[in-house]
Design a protein around this motif. Structure first.
Motif, PDB file in Angstrom:
ATOM      1  N   VAL A  99      15.660  15.480 -13.706  1.00 29.47           N
ATOM      2  CA  VAL A  99      16.575  16.372 -12.750  1.00 29.47           C
ATOM      3  C   VAL A  99      18.173  16.155 -12.974  1.00 29.47           C
ATOM      4  O   VAL A  99      18.890  16.989 -13.257  1.00 29.47           O
ATOM      5  CB  VAL A  99      16.048  16.245 -11.369  1.00 29.47           C
ATOM      6  N   ALA A 100      18.369  14.904 -12.957  1.00 29.48           N
ATOM      7  CA  ALA A 100      19.748  14.511 -12.946  1.00 29.48           C
ATOM      8  C   ALA A 100      20.417  14.722 -14.323  1.00 29.48           C
ATOM      9  O   ALA A 100      21.354  15.522 -14.648  1.00 29.48           O
ATOM     10  CB  ALA A 100      19.878  12.874 -13.328  1.00 29.48           C
ATOM     11  N   ALA A 101      19.439  14.980 -15.348  1.00 28.74           N
ATOM     12  CA  ALA A 101      20.006  15.363 -16.995  1.00 28.74           C
ATOM     13  C   ALA A 101      20.147  16.702 -16.959  1.00 28.74           C
ATOM     14  O   ALA A 101      21.221  17.165 -17.434  1.00 28.74           O
ATOM     15  CB  ALA A 101      18.860  14.788 -17.723  1.00 28.74           C
ATOM     16  N   THR A 102      19.166  17.664 -16.166  1.00 26.19           N
ATOM     17  CA  THR A 102      19.324  18.948 -16.218  1.00 26.19           C
ATOM     18  C   THR A 102      20.737  19.519 -15.586  1.00 26.19           C
ATOM     19  O   THR A 102      21.267  20.316 -16.092  1.00 26.19           O
ATOM     20  CB  THR A 102      18.091  19.606 -15.792  1.00 26.19           C
TER      21      THR A 102
ATOM     22  N   GLU B 204      19.657   2.480  -9.118  1.00 29.54           N
ATOM     23  CA  GLU B 204      19.185   3.087 -10.431  1.00 29.54           C
ATOM     24  C   GLU B 204      17.681   2.393 -10.691  1.00 29.54           C
ATOM     25  O   GLU B 204      16.856   2.975 -11.294  1.00 29.54           O
ATOM     26  CB  GLU B 204      20.054   2.411 -11.638  1.00 29.54           C
ATOM     27  N   ASP B 205      17.679   1.127 -10.219  1.00 36.57           N
ATOM     28  CA  ASP B 205      16.037   0.626 -10.368  1.00 36.57           C
ATOM     29  C   ASP B 205      14.982   1.502  -9.719  1.00 36.57           C
ATOM     30  O   ASP B 205      13.923   1.591 -10.027  1.00 36.57           O
ATOM     31  CB  ASP B 205      15.865  -0.951  -9.821  1.00 36.57           C
ATOM     32  N   LYS B 206      15.656   2.102  -8.715  1.00 37.00           N
ATOM     33  CA  LYS B 206      14.563   3.278  -7.709  1.00 37.00           C
ATOM     34  C   LYS B 206      14.367   4.440  -8.336  1.00 37.00           C
ATOM     35  O   LYS B 206      13.573   5.125  -8.010  1.00 37.00           O
ATOM     36  CB  LYS B 206      15.325   3.420  -6.320  1.00 37.00           C
ATOM     37  N   LEU B 207      15.268   4.910  -9.293  1.00 33.95           N
ATOM     38  CA  LEU B 207      15.287   6.115  -9.726  1.00 33.95           C
ATOM     39  C   LEU B 207      13.693   6.560 -10.693  1.00 33.95           C
ATOM     40  O   LEU B 207      13.551   5.582 -11.579  1.00 33.95           O
ATOM     41  CB  LEU B 207      16.481   6.402 -10.920  1.00 33.95           C
TER      42      LEU B 207
ATOM     43  N   VAL C  25      24.004  10.480 -18.913  1.00 34.85           N
ATOM     44  CA  VAL C  25      23.915  11.931 -17.965  1.00 34.85           C
ATOM     45  C   VAL C  25      22.709  11.624 -16.923  1.00 34.85           C
ATOM     46  O   VAL C  25      22.461  12.510 -15.910  1.00 34.85           O
ATOM     47  CB  VAL C  25      23.599  12.981 -19.028  1.00 34.85           C
ATOM     48  N   GLY C  26      21.981  10.514 -17.121  1.00 33.03           N
ATOM     49  CA  GLY C  26      20.671  10.254 -16.076  1.00 33.03           C
ATOM     50  C   GLY C  26      21.256   9.779 -14.716  1.00 33.03           C
ATOM     51  O   GLY C  26      20.781   9.702 -13.757  1.00 33.03           O
ATOM     52  N   MET C  27      22.687   9.531 -14.785  1.00 31.77           N
ATOM     53  CA  MET C  27      23.305   9.137 -13.205  1.00 31.77           C
ATOM     54  C   MET C  27      23.740  10.125 -12.507  1.00 31.77           C
ATOM     55  O   MET C  27      24.297   9.964 -11.194  1.00 31.77           O
ATOM     56  CB  MET C  27      24.370   8.183 -13.690  1.00 31.77           C
ATOM     57  N   HIS C  28      23.361  11.358 -12.732  1.00 30.33           N
ATOM     58  CA  HIS C  28      24.008  12.502 -11.951  1.00 30.33           C
ATOM     59  C   HIS C  28      23.873  12.490 -10.688  1.00 30.33           C
ATOM     60  O   HIS C  28      24.531  13.036  -9.706  1.00 30.33           O
ATOM     61  CB  HIS C  28      23.508  13.851 -12.723  1.00 30.33           C
ATOM     62  N   LEU C  29      22.577  12.069 -10.107  1.00 34.59           N
ATOM     63  CA  LEU C  29      22.262  12.110  -8.923  1.00 34.59           C
ATOM     64  C   LEU C  29      22.989  11.204  -7.961  1.00 34.59           C
ATOM     65  O   LEU C  29      22.911  11.143  -6.661  1.00 34.59           O
ATOM     66  CB  LEU C  29      20.667  11.827  -8.373  1.00 34.59           C
ATOM     67  N   LEU C  30      23.880  10.380  -8.363  1.00 36.42           N
ATOM     68  CA  LEU C  30      24.518   9.154  -7.888  1.00 36.42           C
ATOM     69  C   LEU C  30      26.119   9.596  -7.848  1.00 36.42           C
ATOM     70  O   LEU C  30      26.647   8.657  -7.351  1.00 36.42           O
ATOM     71  CB  LEU C  30      24.243   7.775  -8.690  1.00 36.42           C
ATOM     72  N   ARG C  31      26.441  10.659  -8.194  1.00 35.37           N
ATOM     73  CA  ARG C  31      27.865  11.098  -8.008  1.00 35.37           C
ATOM     74  C   ARG C  31      28.302  11.142  -6.924  1.00 35.37           C
ATOM     75  O   ARG C  31      27.574  11.640  -5.909  1.00 35.37           O
ATOM     76  CB  ARG C  31      27.941  12.545  -8.488  1.00 35.37           C
ATOM     77  N   GLY C  32      29.408  10.365  -6.738  1.00 35.47           N
ATOM     78  CA  GLY C  32      29.859  10.058  -5.297  1.00 35.47           C
ATOM     79  C   GLY C  32      29.492   8.999  -4.398  1.00 35.47           C
ATOM     80  O   GLY C  32      29.931   8.752  -3.161  1.00 35.47           O
ATOM     81  N   TYR C  33      28.551   8.313  -4.872  1.00 32.75           N
ATOM     82  CA  TYR C  33      27.699   7.322  -4.430  1.00 32.75           C
ATOM     83  C   TYR C  33      28.437   5.971  -4.278  1.00 32.75           C
ATOM     84  O   TYR C  33      28.729   5.148  -3.303  1.00 32.75           O
ATOM     85  CB  TYR C  33      26.497   6.965  -5.123  1.00 32.75           C
TER      86      TYR C  33
ATOM     87  N   ILE D 166      15.200  12.656 -20.708  1.00 33.00           N
ATOM     88  CA  ILE D 166      16.730  13.363 -21.016  1.00 33.00           C
ATOM     89  C   ILE D 166      16.296  14.051 -22.362  1.00 33.00           C
ATOM     90  O   ILE D 166      16.919  15.282 -22.435  1.00 33.00           O
ATOM     91  CB  ILE D 166      17.928  12.268 -21.018  1.00 33.00           C
ATOM     92  N   ALA D 167      15.563  13.572 -23.237  1.00 34.03           N
ATOM     93  CA  ALA D 167      15.447  14.216 -24.372  1.00 34.03           C
ATOM     94  C   ALA D 167      14.545  15.629 -24.261  1.00 34.03           C
ATOM     95  O   ALA D 167      14.944  16.739 -24.730  1.00 34.03           O
ATOM     96  CB  ALA D 167      14.508  13.351 -25.540  1.00 34.03           C
ATOM     97  N   ASP D 168      13.678  15.471 -23.209  1.00 35.67           N
ATOM     98  CA  ASP D 168      12.910  16.805 -22.838  1.00 35.67           C
ATOM     99  C   ASP D 168      13.895  17.875 -22.168  1.00 35.67           C
ATOM    100  O   ASP D 168      13.932  19.059 -22.630  1.00 35.67           O
ATOM    101  CB  ASP D 168      11.799  16.490 -21.692  1.00 35.67           C
ATOM    102  N   ALA D 169      15.018  17.311 -21.281  1.00 33.60           N
ATOM    103  CA  ALA D 169      15.946  18.223 -20.614  1.00 33.60           C
ATOM    104  C   ALA D 169      16.954  18.928 -21.938  1.00 33.60           C
ATOM    105  O   ALA D 169      17.021  19.926 -21.906  1.00 33.60           O
ATOM    106  CB  ALA D 169      16.809  17.259 -19.680  1.00 33.60           C
ATOM    107  N   VAL D 170      17.147  17.790 -22.829  1.00 29.99           N
ATOM    108  CA  VAL D 170      18.114  18.476 -23.808  1.00 29.99           C
ATOM    109  C   VAL D 170      17.226  19.632 -24.682  1.00 29.99           C
ATOM    110  O   VAL D 170      17.897  20.497 -25.188  1.00 29.99           O
ATOM    111  CB  VAL D 170      18.410  17.148 -24.797  1.00 29.99           C
ATOM    112  N   LYS D 171      16.011  19.267 -24.959  1.00 33.76           N
ATOM    113  CA  LYS D 171      15.388  20.375 -25.614  1.00 33.76           C
ATOM    114  C   LYS D 171      15.059  21.676 -25.014  1.00 33.76           C
ATOM    115  O   LYS D 171      15.426  22.538 -25.745  1.00 33.76           O
ATOM    116  CB  LYS D 171      13.912  19.494 -26.069  1.00 33.76           C
ATOM    117  N   GLU D 172      14.920  21.367 -23.663  1.00 31.82           N
ATOM    118  CA  GLU D 172      14.896  22.788 -22.900  1.00 31.82           C
ATOM    119  C   GLU D 172      16.016  23.528 -22.980  1.00 31.82           C
ATOM    120  O   GLU D 172      16.020  24.794 -22.760  1.00 31.82           O
ATOM    121  CB  GLU D 172      14.332  22.336 -21.670  1.00 31.82           C
ATOM    122  N   LEU D 173      17.241  22.755 -22.441  1.00 30.47           N
ATOM    123  CA  LEU D 173      18.394  23.506 -22.029  1.00 30.47           C
ATOM    124  C   LEU D 173      19.283  23.828 -23.176  1.00 30.47           C
ATOM    125  O   LEU D 173      20.480  24.692 -23.043  1.00 30.47           O
ATOM    126  CB  LEU D 173      19.257  22.783 -21.237  1.00 30.47           C
ATOM    127  N   GLY D 174      18.909  23.408 -24.533  1.00 30.05           N
ATOM    128  CA  GLY D 174      19.586  23.834 -25.684  1.00 30.05           C
ATOM    129  C   GLY D 174      20.850  23.365 -26.115  1.00 30.05           C
ATOM    130  O   GLY D 174      21.478  23.772 -27.180  1.00 30.05           O
TER     131      GLY D 174
END
Ligand SMILES: [Zn+2]
Length: 407
Positions: free
Chosen positions: A102-105, A92-95, A67-75, A129-137
């Motif tokens: 943000v990608a995870a959310t 990915e190294d630059k992320l 899920v952390g790859m979301h910002l690279l969709r279409g790349y 990503i765990a933080d995002a999971v906790k926040e978004l339910g």
């Protein structure tokens, strides 16, 4: 603490996915805390939700994604896996950790809105990503990817293992029952034998899932034969890597003998048909042989860079189609089997008390709009067909995870 009781009132249809695969009409579901307490009539609770215009089903389980790859969709579209990986790795190294958050959310939002209530992930900065999971339910099993491009880079490998163990500790400290840590040795072509075995040991130490890619491409198979004299599953078995805690994504290039090995070791398989077809990996996960051997197979989207969607309804349809085409046989992968893969099988693979709507199960529940144009004509004996062949994520109206309404 007082336990909140919610009643999903007068559900038009409930696709239970129980042992008998019953579809109930006009029943209530009582959710107590994070579990389903009762299914019946005239149930009382603190909160009543009218479901007379809903098809109610268990939340879908995405058994393999990043899920952390979301910002690279279409790349990186329209290229071979090795070219694809070489294009992606520098990006990915630059992320940054914040970008991965943000990608995870974004990814979690897409999953929840399209009816997925749990996902099995492998990436880096998984603590964010765990933080995002906790926040978004949502519910998730999260592993730190352990692959490297350069197997001689000992410093980087050591750092990855420290981070993998830290992630397990971080998640345990979060004390959030929706989040489970795992270990993620990426694949045989990005992990040395030593790394694979260390990953295995780490998974055993914490009694967690060992999430890996196996036999994805023909190149992986050819390289494995060249480097080890064995096919990928044979090689992994020869070093003692395979056991019941392993979830293996792909398995498109496996022989019947390898399938028997997967069955014997209790390995679970995550079929990712869209990703495999987009990367033209050629080998299609042999569902019939896996079933005959008794291998538990679930369904995954893989990342949005190789899919490019996280909609598990679409994935179900693609799974059914590719399997039929592969065997020249339209009776392979019937709708009920595919729905099982995306619900109850995913739950079993992850060791979760979920995947069906039954008393005592976790309340991970999806409500579809029964009046949605994609679900017409709505008849009880056509619902499973509709879910697999005509629905998509836009049919989803409300989503409950762990007893809480999150959409
Ligand atoms: Zn993957």
């Amino acid at each position: 603490m007082i336990c909140m009781k919610t009643v999903l009132k007068n559900c038009k249809f409930i696709v239970t996915q129980n042992k008998k695969r019953e579809i109930l009409t006009n029943h209530d579901i009582l959710i107590s805390g994070n579990k389903i307490e009762k299914i019946g009539g005239n149930l009382k609770g603190d909160q009543i939700i009218d479901c007379s215009q809903n098809i109610v089903m268990p939340g879908l389980i995405n058994l393999h994604t990043h899920v952390g790859m979301h910002l690279l969709r279409g790349y990186a579209d329209d290229m071979k896996l090795d070219t694809w990986l070489k294009k992606l790795w520098p990006e990915e190294d630059k992320l940054t950790a914040d970008q991965i958050y943000v990608a995870a959310t974004m990814g979690i939002n897409e999953m929840l809105r399209t009816g997925t209530t749990c996902f099995n992930d492998m990436y880096f900065e998984e603590n964010r990503i765990a933080d995002a999971v906790k926040e978004l339910g949502i519910r998730a099993v999260l592993s730190r990817g352990l692959g490297v491009e350069d197997l001689a880079d000992k410093k980087r490998i050591a750092k990855k293992f420290i981070k993998a163990e830290n992630l397990i500790k971080y998640i345990k400290n979060m004390k959030c029952s929706r989040i489970t840590p795992a270990v993620g040795p990426h694949a045989i072509y990005t992990c040395s034998k030593d790394m694979l075995l260390k990953g295995c040991k780490l998974a055993k130490k914490y009694k967690v899932i060992n999430h890996v890619h196996i036999a994805e491409t023909r190149k992986e198979l050819a390289d494995s034969l060249k480097n080890t004299g064995k096919r990928p599953v044979e090689y992994l078995d020869s070093i003692g890597f395979l056991d019941k805690n392993v979830i293996a994504a792909h398995c498109g290039w496996v022989t019947k003998g390898e399938i028997r090995t997967l069955a014997k070791r209790g390995v679970k398989v995550a079929h990712c048909p869209s990703s495999n077809m987009k990367l033209a990996t050629g080998g299609i996960m042999p569902l019939k042989e896996m079933q005959e051997a008794g291998v538990l197979v679930g369904l995954g989207t893989d990342s949005v860079v190789s899919n490019n969607s996280l909609d598990m309804f679409s994935e179900m349809k693609i799974c059914a189609l590719v399997q039929k085409q592969n065997y020249w046989n339209p009776t392979v992968a019937p709708a009920q089997t595919v729905l099982d893969m995306a619900t109850i099988n995913g739950a079993k693979a992850l060791g979760l008390n979920a995947g069906s709507i039954e008393p005592g199960k976790l309340a991970d529940i999806v409500l579809l709009d029964a009046n949605h144009y994609l679900l017409q004509p709505l008849k009880k004996d056509r619902i499973i067909s509709h879910l697999v062949y005509s629905a998509n994520g836009s049919c989803v109206q409300k989503v409950f995870v762990d007893g809480k309404q999150v959409i």
